[in-house]
Design an enzyme around this catalytic site. Structure first.
Site, mmCIF file in Angstrom:
data_model
loop_
_atom_site.group_PDB
_atom_site.id
_atom_site.type_symbol
_atom_site.label_atom_id
_atom_site.label_comp_id
_atom_site.label_asym_id
_atom_site.label_seq_id
_atom_site.Cartn_x
_atom_site.Cartn_y
_atom_site.Cartn_z
ATOM 1 N N LYS A 24 1.907 -3.315 7.192
ATOM 2 C CA LYS A 24 1.982 -3.559 5.739
ATOM 3 C C LYS A 24 3.434 -3.561 5.260
ATOM 4 O O LYS A 24 3.782 -4.287 4.326
ATOM 5 C CB LYS A 24 1.188 -2.492 4.986
ATOM 6 N N TYR A 81 -1.120 0.342 10.896
ATOM 7 C CA TYR A 81 -1.458 -0.339 9.630
ATOM 8 C C TYR A 81 -0.292 -0.244 8.651
ATOM 9 O O TYR A 81 0.138 -1.244 8.058
ATOM 10 C CB TYR A 81 -2.719 0.289 9.023
ATOM 11 N N THR A 99 0.805 -1.233 0.000
ATOM 12 C CA THR A 99 0.000 0.000 0.000
ATOM 13 C C THR A 99 0.832 1.275 0.000
ATOM 14 O O THR A 99 1.940 1.315 0.563
ATOM 15 C CB THR A 99 -0.919 0.016 1.250
ATOM 16 N N GLU A 118 0.224 3.634 1.858
ATOM 17 C CA GLU A 118 0.367 4.050 3.261
ATOM 18 C C GLU A 118 1.795 3.818 3.762
ATOM 19 O O GLU A 118 2.210 4.421 4.748
ATOM 20 C CB GLU A 118 -0.602 3.267 4.149
HETATM 21 P P1 NAP Z 1 -11.387 -4.501 2.792
HETATM 22 O O1 NAP Z 1 -12.587 -4.200 1.967
HETATM 23 O O2 NAP Z 1 -11.252 -3.901 4.150
HETATM 24 O O3 NAP Z 1 -11.301 -6.107 2.938
HETATM 25 C C1 NAP Z 1 -10.453 -6.717 3.870
HETATM 26 C C2 NAP Z 1 -10.693 -8.216 3.831
HETATM 27 O O4 NAP Z 1 -9.820 -8.863 4.774
HETATM 28 C C3 NAP Z 1 -12.116 -8.648 4.199
HETATM 29 O O5 NAP Z 1 -12.528 -9.656 3.303
HETATM 30 C C4 NAP Z 1 -11.946 -9.226 5.597
HETATM 31 O O6 NAP Z 1 -12.886 -10.229 5.904
HETATM 32 C C5 NAP Z 1 -10.571 -9.854 5.475
HETATM 33 N N1 NAP Z 1 -9.946 -10.166 6.757
HETATM 34 C C6 NAP Z 1 -9.770 -9.324 7.811
HETATM 35 N N2 NAP Z 1 -9.162 -9.967 8.812
HETATM 36 C C7 NAP Z 1 -8.941 -11.242 8.390
HETATM 37 C C8 NAP Z 1 -8.337 -12.394 8.979
HETATM 38 N N3 NAP Z 1 -7.857 -12.381 10.219
HETATM 39 N N4 NAP Z 1 -8.274 -13.529 8.249
HETATM 40 C C9 NAP Z 1 -8.780 -13.574 6.989
HETATM 41 N N5 NAP Z 1 -9.383 -12.528 6.393
HETATM 42 C C10 NAP Z 1 -9.449 -11.372 7.081
HETATM 43 O O7 NAP Z 1 -10.059 -4.145 1.993
HETATM 44 P P2 NAP Z 1 -9.872 -3.774 0.436
HETATM 45 O O8 NAP Z 1 -10.108 -2.313 0.271
HETATM 46 O O9 NAP Z 1 -10.598 -4.753 -0.383
HETATM 47 O O10 NAP Z 1 -8.297 -3.982 0.282
HETATM 48 C C11 NAP Z 1 -7.756 -5.246 -0.080
HETATM 49 C C12 NAP Z 1 -6.295 -5.296 0.370
HETATM 50 O O11 NAP Z 1 -5.567 -4.268 -0.284
HETATM 51 C C13 NAP Z 1 -6.070 -5.070 1.856
HETATM 52 O O12 NAP Z 1 -4.972 -5.843 2.239
HETATM 53 C C14 NAP Z 1 -5.735 -3.596 1.957
HETATM 54 O O13 NAP Z 1 -4.969 -3.340 3.108
HETATM 55 C C15 NAP Z 1 -4.949 -3.417 0.677
HETATM 56 N N6 NAP Z 1 -4.982 -2.070 0.073
HETATM 57 C C16 NAP Z 1 -6.187 -1.459 -0.155
HETATM 58 C C17 NAP Z 1 -6.195 -0.215 -0.773
HETATM 59 C C18 NAP Z 1 -7.495 0.490 -1.067
HETATM 60 O O14 NAP Z 1 -7.455 1.700 -1.339
HETATM 61 N N7 NAP Z 1 -8.633 -0.212 -1.053
HETATM 62 C C19 NAP Z 1 -4.988 0.385 -1.155
HETATM 63 C C20 NAP Z 1 -3.797 -0.290 -0.921
HETATM 64 C C21 NAP Z 1 -3.800 -1.536 -0.329
HETATM 65 P P3 NAP Z 1 -14.255 -9.999 6.743
HETATM 66 O O15 NAP Z 1 -15.316 -9.860 5.716
HETATM 67 O O16 NAP Z 1 -14.386 -11.250 7.533
HETATM 68 O O17 NAP Z 1 -14.057 -8.777 7.589
HETATM 69 O O1 G4F Z 2 -10.721 6.678 3.420
HETATM 70 P P1 G4F Z 2 -9.644 6.590 4.421
HETATM 71 O O2 G4F Z 2 -9.961 5.904 5.706
HETATM 72 O O3 G4F Z 2 -8.413 5.920 3.669
HETATM 73 P P2 G4F Z 2 -6.846 5.884 4.005
HETATM 74 O O4 G4F Z 2 -6.572 6.195 5.415
HETATM 75 O O5 G4F Z 2 -6.162 6.709 2.970
HETATM 76 O O6 G4F Z 2 -6.527 4.329 3.777
HETATM 77 C C1 G4F Z 2 -7.029 3.640 2.637
HETATM 78 O O7 G4F Z 2 -6.094 3.740 1.591
HETATM 79 C C2 G4F Z 2 -4.826 3.100 1.830
HETATM 80 C C3 G4F Z 2 -3.947 3.338 0.591
HETATM 81 O O8 G4F Z 2 -3.237 4.542 0.738
HETATM 82 C C4 G4F Z 2 -5.080 1.632 2.077
HETATM 83 F F1 G4F Z 2 -3.893 0.992 2.236
HETATM 84 C C5 G4F Z 2 -5.971 1.462 3.287
HETATM 85 O O9 G4F Z 2 -6.242 0.077 3.479
HETATM 86 C C6 G4F Z 2 -7.286 2.189 3.039
HETATM 87 O O10 G4F Z 2 -7.971 1.532 1.998
HETATM 88 O O11 G4F Z 2 -9.116 8.049 4.785
HETATM 89 C C7 G4F Z 2 -8.680 8.949 3.784
HETATM 90 C C8 G4F Z 2 -8.482 10.324 4.405
HETATM 91 C C9 G4F Z 2 -7.603 10.330 5.657
HETATM 92 O O12 G4F Z 2 -6.759 11.446 5.599
HETATM 93 C C10 G4F Z 2 -8.592 10.513 6.815
HETATM 94 O O13 G4F Z 2 -8.043 11.159 7.960
HETATM 95 O O14 G4F Z 2 -9.754 10.820 4.840
HETATM 96 C C11 G4F Z 2 -9.617 11.375 6.132
HETATM 97 N N1 G4F Z 2 -10.941 11.381 6.765
HETATM 98 C C12 G4F Z 2 -11.625 12.512 7.133
HETATM 99 N N2 G4F Z 2 -12.785 12.176 7.693
HETATM 100 C C13 G4F Z 2 -11.682 10.311 7.089
HETATM 101 C C14 G4F Z 2 -12.853 10.812 7.667
HETATM 102 N N3 G4F Z 2 -11.477 8.989 6.912
HETATM 103 C C15 G4F Z 2 -12.446 8.136 7.328
HETATM 104 N N4 G4F Z 2 -12.268 6.811 7.150
HETATM 105 N N5 G4F Z 2 -13.610 8.591 7.927
HETATM 106 C C16 G4F Z 2 -13.855 9.928 8.115
HETATM 107 O O15 G4F Z 2 -14.895 10.301 8.658
#
Ligand code: NAP
Ligand code: G4F
Length: 336
Positions: free
Chosen positions: A160, A156, A128, A130
């Site tokens: 990662k 986190y 990520t 992050e």
């Molecule tokens: P997400 O919607 O939060 O999904 C996370 C998944 O992990 C869910 O299916 C959850 O299952 C499962 N999980 C949590 N704890 C577990 C455990 N102990 N054992 C097995 N499964 C478990 O995340 P996403 O947005 O799809 O992201 C997918 C991956 O990419 C993650 O690793 C995230 O950190 C990474 N990532 C995401 C972004 C982004 O912007 N979306 C960017 C960079 C990297 P449950 O349904 O049981 O909770």
């Molecule tokens: O949507 P966020 O929670 O995403 P964040 O922290 O960027 O993380 C996501 O992207 C990462 C990749 O860079 C992934 F690795 C990670 O798993 C996840 O998918 O927050 C985005 C921004 C932050 O600056 C946060 O402080 O939005 C700001 N924010 C402001 N108000 C909020 C809120 N975030 C959340 N979740 N909820 C709020 O009410």
């Protein structure tokens, strides 16, 4: 006829897991999904949406369950998407985050190794943006690349980074085909409502229909490089089809603030000034913030031929349209 490829997806109930299952099934794969918990409410939804996907019970913190999942699926490709993925939650639950998001990667890699699958399994690790942290001193003007310095700013991000480095270590030590996708934020219709974009689009739909009065948000100035999840899972898959394992940034090369997102999302429902609808909520503030993320996807574009189809206005528009549709379906079910 050739046997179909077999893929195991951890995190299959999450946003990316859903998009990836859809893509792999369309590509003709036999798809297996790891689902945790004795009564996971997302399991039934998953099976209803993808009746041909095989669910395997398991948890990244339970090594024996991972051995069983590999033996049962006999996967050629393993996509490790499971994680505690919410940055704010990771501050309140740092040990759990380390166990799942960090050590869970090691558990899965070891399970591949001890079951004798190192040479015949391709592995994708969900790394990520992050891990970069967004601080001035390590922020390149054209965006972070695969070679930029890491400075994670949350439990986190730190977990990662462990997952990223242990994956690279297994690639170097054991010659395993392991690719890490360093993905910048990607969103869409499947995004959890705990993340800021979906929280906003869900609220905008409700506000426009008079079902909600305002949104409680934290910091509005941070900037993110936001893309569409459907485009990003295609990049994950391309990484495992490439001839060599490697690390790749997937990003749009643009960065926008949460204020920018609010402006476009409210404009979709004809509201020009979002300020009266947004309240500051101290509970959403994090002990450390990542102020700005911007990625440079040049390597993925030139080596893999990866392209994104959805731009920032297109992303906001499709998320608001989706949440308006969800709201009208809900009112349809309430109407006698
Ligand atoms: P997400 O919607 O939060 O999904 C996370 C998944 O992990 C869910 O299916 C959850 O299952 C499962 N999980 C949590 N704890 C577990 C455990 N102990 N054992 C097995 N499964 C478990 O995340 P996403 O947005 O799809 O992201 C997918 C991956 O990419 C993650 O690793 C995230 O950190 C990474 N990532 C995401 C972004 C982004 O912007 N979306 C960017 C960079 C990297 P449950 O349904 O049981 O909770
Ligand atoms: O949507 P966020 O929670 O995403 P964040 O922290 O960027 O993380 C996501 O992207 C990462 C990749 O860079 C992934 F690795 C990670 O798993 C996840 O998918 O927050 C985005 C921004 C932050 O600056 C946060 O402080 O939005 C700001 N924010 C402001 N108000 C909020 C809120 N975030 C959340 N979740 N909820 C709020 O009410």
């Amino acid at each position: 006829m050739a046997e179909p490829k077999r893929a195991l997806i951890t995190g299959v109930t999450g946003q990316d897991g859903g998009h990836l299952a859809e893509l792999l099934l369309a590509e003709g794969y036999a798809v297996y999904g790891l689902v945790r918990g004795q009564n996971n409410p997302r399991r039934a939804q998953l099976q209803a949406e993808f009746p041909t996907l095989t669910v395997i019970e398991g948890d990244l913190t339970d090594p024996a369950s991972l051995v069983r999942a590999l033996e049962r699926s006999d996967a050629n490709e393993v996509f490790n998407l499971a994680a505690v993925s919410h940055v704010g939650f990771s501050f309140a639950n740092p040990t759990l985050t380390a166990d799942v998001t960090g050590k869970g990667v090691l558990n899965l890699l070891e399970a591949i190794r001890i079951t004798g699958r190192s040479e015949r399994t391709r592995f994708y690790q969900a790394s990520t943006s992050e891990m970069f942290g967004g601080l001035d001193y390590n922020r390149p003007g054209n965006g972070y690349t695969e070679d930029s310095l890491f400075h994670p700013r949350s439990p986190y991000g730190v977990a990662k980074l462990y997952g990223h480095w242990i994956a690279k270590n297994y690639r170097e030590s054991y010659g395993m085909f392991i690719s890490c996708g360093i993905l910048f934020n990607h969103e869409g219709e499947r995004r959890g409502k705990e993340f800021v974009t979906r929280k906003i689009t869900d609220a905008v739909a409700r506000i426009s229909l008079g079902r909600q009065s305002h949104i409680d948000l934290g910091n509005l100035w941070p900037k993110r490089d936001w893309g569409y999840a459907g485009d990003y899972v295609r990049g994950m898959w391309q990484m495992l089809q490439h001839s060599e394992p490697d690390d790749f940034v997937l990003a749009t090369g643009e960065t926008h603030s949460i204020e920018d997102f609010l402006t476009l999302a409210f404009a979709e429902v004809g509201i020009e000034d979002w300020r009266p609808y947004v309240r500051q909520d101290a509970a959403q503030l994090r002990p450390a913030e990542v102020d700005i993320l911007l990625g440079d996807p040049s390597k993925a574009e030139s080596v893999l031929g990866w392209r994104r189809d959805v731009d920032f206005p297109g992303l906001v528009s499709r998320m608001v349209a989706h949440d308006l549709a969800v709201q009208s379906e809900e009112s349809g079910t309430r109407t006698p």
